[in-house]
Enzyme design. Structure first.
Site: not given
Length: 295
Positions: A35, A148
């Site tokens: 974000m 990730d």
């Protein structure tokens, strides 16, 4: 400040103005990571092109998010490798904190797969996987786990170099458990993260990255993630109990399928234990795929 201002929100326009005051001319928005926007920018004093990951310090931003943002920069700054994006600096002003990093022109591995018609050639996938494993080996040597690893976090340059990006969820194995990941926390991206990351992200090691790279290679050759579900709860169940469907890898050499399946074993002790083990296995698979006259 920027040739096309209409694509930015008011908050982003404010950030762009602040970055200009800091000596950077924003040229375009490249992507969003956790974000947080990443911009292509030019350093006005030198004309150098860089990427900026900028987080405005508003009342909506928690101290944990700020700490994780700073940790990302410090963690990645310790890594200097051809197959890992380079961090140049992290800077903070009254209302803004931002990371200055290497600008990588090119496309993500996910975009490369889509452009290829949903599947990569086996040799292309292995070449990318081998390069990322080299970067992983360097990171592992510094005690850093990415946590990730997925196709959208691998950039491919026009020259064909693969680079691991976005260390926003990275863990430093040398922090003696004093990091900011909470006990019982799940970190990663469903469909690519290792089973042990569900609820135990604080405790994972480099074998979780080996799983993530295996899941990414699976996507490269199958045209889809290993597990697809209608809900997150179902995906978690599949992650802990199911085996990636082999029928999606029809056409791939047996050695490549075996390699990916070993990388994606549910139990970490059944996977390759280090990136160096994985690299040796990859080299063996490539040798087996080569015609006798080329060996």
């Amino acid at each position: 400040v920027c040739s096309e201002m209409s694509e930015f929100s008011l908050v982003e326009l404010d950030v762009i103005q602040r970055l200009y005051a800091e000596g950077f001319e924003v040229l375009e928005k490249l992507s969003v990571s956790g974000m947080v926007p990443i911009y292509k920018a030019r350093k006005t004093s030198l004309g150098q092109l860089v990427a900026l990951k900028a987080l405005p310090l508003t009342g909506m931003v928690s101290q944990k998010k700020i700490s994780r943002f700073v940790q990302e920069a410090k963690t990645q700054a310790r890594l200097r490798h051809r197959h890992i994006v380079a961090i140049y600096d992290v800077r903070q002003s009254t209302d803004l904190i931002y990371i200055v990093m290497e600008l990588i022109e090119g496309e993500t591995l996910l975009q490369m797969v889509e452009r290829a018609g949903s599947r990569l050639a086996v040799r292309d996938a292995l070449r990318v996987g081998y390069q990322i494993a080299l970067g992983m080996a360097h990171a592992h040597g510094k005690g850093i786990v990415h946590r990730d690893l997925k196709p959208s976090n691998v950039m491919i340059t026009p020259e064909g170099d693969a680079k691991l990006i976005d260390f926003g969820l990275a863990k430093n194995l040398h922090d003696l458990g004093l990091g900011i990941t909470s006990s019982g926390e799940t970190l990663g991206t469903m469909g690519y993260m290792a089973p042990e990351q569900v609820g135990f992200a604080r405790d994972v090691d480099t074998r979780a990255d080996i799983y993530g790279l295996g899941a990414s290679l699976y996507h490269c050759l199958a045209g889809r993630p290993p597990f697809v579900a209608s809900s997150e709860a179902q995906l978690v169940e599949l992650l802990g109990t199911a085996t990636p469907p082999l029928e999606n890898l029809v056409g791939a050499p047996l050695g490549v399928v075996s390699l990916i399946m070993k990388m994606m074993q549910r139990d970490p002790t059944d996977r390759f234990q280090t990136p160096h083990d994985l690299l040796r296995a990859m080299e063996s698979v490539v040798t087996e795929m080569s015609p006798p006259e080329s060996r």
